[in-house]
Design an enzyme around this catalytic site. Sequence first.
Site: not given
Ligand code: GLA
Length: 390
Positions: A68, A126, A130, A164, A176
């Site tokens: 990485s 945030g 990932s 995940e 995500d």
């Molecule tokens: C993280 C999780 C998502 C979702 C958000 C909250 O990012 O990976 O699946 O639950 O939190 O909305």
Amino acid sequence: MTIKQMRKHFDRLFGPGGEIHGYFAPGRVNLIGEHIDYNGGHVFPCALTVGNYVMIRKRNDRELHFYSLNFRIGGMMISSLDNMAYSKRDGWTNYPRGVIDTFQKHGMPIDTGLDILVYGNIPGSGLSSSAAMEVSIAVALKDMFGYNQLVDREKTAILAQEAECNYNGLSCGIMDQYASAMGKQGHAILLNCANLEHEYIPLNIGDCKILVINSNKPHSLVSSHYNERRAECERALADLKKVVNIENLCDLKPAEFEKYKDAIQDEVYRRRAKHAVYEEQRVLDCVQALKDGDFETFGRLLNESGDSLRYDYEATCFEIDTLVEAARHQEGVLGARETGGGWGGNIVALVKDENVDEIIQNIQEEYKQKTNLKADVLILSTGHGGRKMF
Ligand code: GLA
């Protein structure tokens, strides 16, 4: 870092020759609809232009060599296709290893070793680095091992999410990975997480901008908090199911929730469920407000979502609360709330374009003064989902 530079690093680290392929998948930001993907609700994320780049080449043995450019101190990380169990020792490579393992478990063999170079340019934590990593690796594997027919973009997201949850142990929802795999420039995705029906909504925000502001609060223990909230929602759902026929918390409309809520024994779980039910309604209202060009309402709903996350879902922290407050009392800010997994990370704010520089400066000053942390600001620009580069 340019593609050319990354390519040079590849040759230097792994040696020249062979067929090298390049892939990319973006990070995401969720505009509204937090902690409801795993409660069968609608979410409203968009893909970013920043994300994870990966360059890959097949090897002649069964070794996996990872490097990485973000964690150079870790050096070359080597493991084997013959030992795919999760191991703490494998550090960040558990993300790509999880995806490889998931493909194999779904009957899609990965039958040669790989040289894998990654570079991510998602700032802070945030914004789903990932998921971007998992989706970029999934896009690479299906392309290089001939599974493009079997694995469409939606299936890519599903496999990445499975990696995940089952391999890395965060019981996340689909949001995500879905945004990272399915994103469309200029649009946010209205995604029904109960059945994956989705609609691309043009992000026409007129004379406004969306700021994504990083609290730079390092979030520890996020996964245990997160898994705990998920379990609390499941308990609330089990109680509700005794009195009403539903599959998910988000099947209830707010008025129905008010009618049945006393079936939830625990007061805390009741508040968690309340968040999910009302948040679902806010997403639908927010999308309507966006379609109507009603940015005041859009902003108000962001605020309501943020308050619900803070008081009912208790998924914020001092730094996030401070940042949200700093944003909200600037002139020209229509609404602000925490976004993403919670307990740190980022907030989103809808702001009037004309005040944007002043707003950013004021928020940063106030936040620094109250927390001694720097807030990093990204003006939202949306991008496309995971793809092959070359
Ligand atoms: C993280 C999780 C998502 C979702 C958000 C909250 O990012 O990976 O699946 O639950 O939190 O909305």
